[in-house]
Design an enzyme around this catalytic site. Structure first.
Site, mmCIF file in Angstrom:
data_model
loop_
_atom_site.group_PDB
_atom_site.id
_atom_site.type_symbol
_atom_site.label_atom_id
_atom_site.label_comp_id
_atom_site.label_asym_id
_atom_site.label_seq_id
_atom_site.Cartn_x
_atom_site.Cartn_y
_atom_site.Cartn_z
ATOM 1 N N GLY A 208 2.231 14.192 -1.719
ATOM 2 C CA GLY A 208 0.794 14.427 -1.702
ATOM 3 C C GLY A 208 0.188 14.146 -0.349
ATOM 4 O O GLY A 208 0.896 14.060 0.669
ATOM 5 N N ASN A 209 -1.108 13.999 -0.312
ATOM 6 C CA ASN A 209 -1.814 13.701 0.928
ATOM 7 C C ASN A 209 -3.008 12.805 0.626
ATOM 8 O O ASN A 209 -3.281 12.469 -0.522
ATOM 9 C CB ASN A 209 -2.237 14.994 1.631
ATOM 10 N N ARG A 210 -3.748 12.469 1.679
ATOM 11 C CA ARG A 210 -4.820 11.484 1.548
ATOM 12 C C ARG A 210 -6.186 12.085 1.232
ATOM 13 O O ARG A 210 -7.186 11.370 1.204
ATOM 14 C CB ARG A 210 -4.931 10.669 2.840
ATOM 15 N N SER A 211 -6.275 13.363 0.995
ATOM 16 C CA SER A 211 -7.578 13.987 0.797
ATOM 17 C C SER A 211 -8.286 13.450 -0.445
ATOM 18 O O SER A 211 -7.702 13.386 -1.533
ATOM 19 C CB SER A 211 -7.432 15.503 0.680
#
Length: 404
Positions: A208-211
């Protein structure tokens, strides 16, 4: 300069009690609020409650304090009129210019922005008469917020629920900030993606990512305040649904692609603000991957995800559709952004620098809006809604002149 003057109209629906929370948010944020309830709404919340919470008299009749000409003066002096809840009956009266009580008289005399927050049963909202009334009000410049989907009175569930008062307040705040400017996205359908996709590795792990989705949600809220019908494709966010927005929840990049393509079929603008994973695991482990003593983990093979921005840019669902992309870069921000704009083929690309402590999860952002015509518009560091407004300014000025 005095406090902004807000008229809170309350019509006779069960959701009238929720307007108390909207009133509290308006007064606590420094607005001078005059509540104008309809006679039928007093069956749900009494006049004394409105007067106590607002600090101003609350009346329903044009015949009270006649020497002050309230049926004219209240609307004339307002900076904003918001009707919450707005029943089907109130929308019909407003659309046809009827004036049989103080609130409907106020709506006719107001020369400030007007916001309606409808609440009613699904069948009433979907009835052709109500839809025509809503279309009429929007055509005249009013902001009519789409109702939320959820539990109604009794056992019924569907579209028609009053949006969360906090989110209605956000729309009011945005409309007040714009002042008397016409809702330049009125009649337009806007699709926005937000958040970050997650690509499952096994039942408990994902890439995933930090958005956080905050920038996409800011774009949605500001679009509603400018009159748009908004569809928000939300990937793994933990934010409250913006008022007046149809929210579609997705998890992975493939799911996001499907949702965006479906929603974009009749959209005037598509804004890809979500952080979409470029890759996903080539194989999904049906059970949790176990660590084994003395052994290194097996490498995780990745495959490319579909490039949704490039796809919708190359194959527009309708003539004149505007496509806006977002590019999160960690180095060579402008050079990478310019190259990505050419590669993706979108009309505008919002480029910003990101990192562990920059942009992701923050309430602020700064960026440069790159256009396919070669222009570059810097947006200084500030609230994410300011960047959202700058994006809509570029969309409306460059590609979407106001309809006659």
């Amino acid at each position: 300069m005095g406090k902004p003057k807000v008229v809170l109209g309350v019509s006779g629906g069960i959701a009238a009690y929720k307007a108390c929370e909207l009133l509290r948010r308006l007064t606590e944020s420094g607005h001078d609020v005059r509540v104008v309830p309809t006679a039928s709404s007093l069956n749900f919340v009494g006049e004394a409650t409105w007067a106590a919470l607002s600090g101003n008299p609350a009346s329903t009749e044009v015949w009270e304090t006649v020497h002050e000409v309230p049926h004219v003066r209240i609307g004339q002096g307002a900076d904003l009129v918001v009707v919450a809840p707005a029943t089907a009956d109130m929308l019909a009266k407003a659309a046809h210019g009827l004036a049989d009580d103080l609130l409907t008289n106020t709506l006719l005399t107001a020369r400030c922005p007007v916001v309606f927050a409808p609440a009613m049963h699904t069948e009433m909202w979907e009835h052709p008469a109500t839809q025509e009334n809503v279309a009429t009000l929007r055509r005249r410049g009013a902001v009519v917020i789409e109702p939320a989907v959820g539990r109604l009175t009794g056992k019924d569930t569907g579209k028609g629920r009053l949006p969360d008062p906090e989110e209605i307040f956000e729309v009011c705040r945005q409309v007040l900030r714009r002042g008397v400017a016409a809702p330049d996205l009125a009649g337009r359908h806007v699709v926005i993606s937000a958040g970050g996709t997650r690509e499952p590795l096994d039942p408990v792990r994902f890439l995933g990512n930090r958005s956080s989705g905050k920038q996409g949600y800011a774009l949605a809220r500001t679009a509603v305040a400018r009159g748009a019908r908004v569809t928000l494709i939300a990937a793994n966010t933990a934010l409250a649904d913006p008022a007046g927005v149809d929210v579609v929840r997705v998890g992975t990049a493939v799911q996001l692609r499907e949702a965006v393509l479906k929603a974009a079929s009749d959209a005037d603008v598509v804004v890809m603000a979500a952080a979409v994973a470029d890759f996903r695991p080539a194989e999904y482990a049906g059970g949790k991957i176990k660590k084994k003593d003395g052994e290194d983990p097996a490498p995780v093979a990745l495959v490319r995800n579909p490039d949704v921005l490039a796809e919708i840019s190359a194959d527009r669902a309708r003539e004149g559709q505007v496509v806006v992309g977002f590019a999160a870069e960690t180095d060579d921000v402008l050079d990478n952004g310019r190259a990505k704009l050419r590669r993706k083929g979108c009309d505008l690309l919002v480029v910003n620098e990101v990192g562990e402590t920059r942009t992701f999860g923050s309430e602020e952002n700064e960026a440069i809006i790159l256009s396919s015509d070669g222009s570059e518009i810097p947006v200084p560091y500030g609230p994410k809604e300011a960047l959202a407004e700058a994006v809509w300014d570029q969309v409306t000025r460059r590609y979407m002149p106001r309809r006659a």
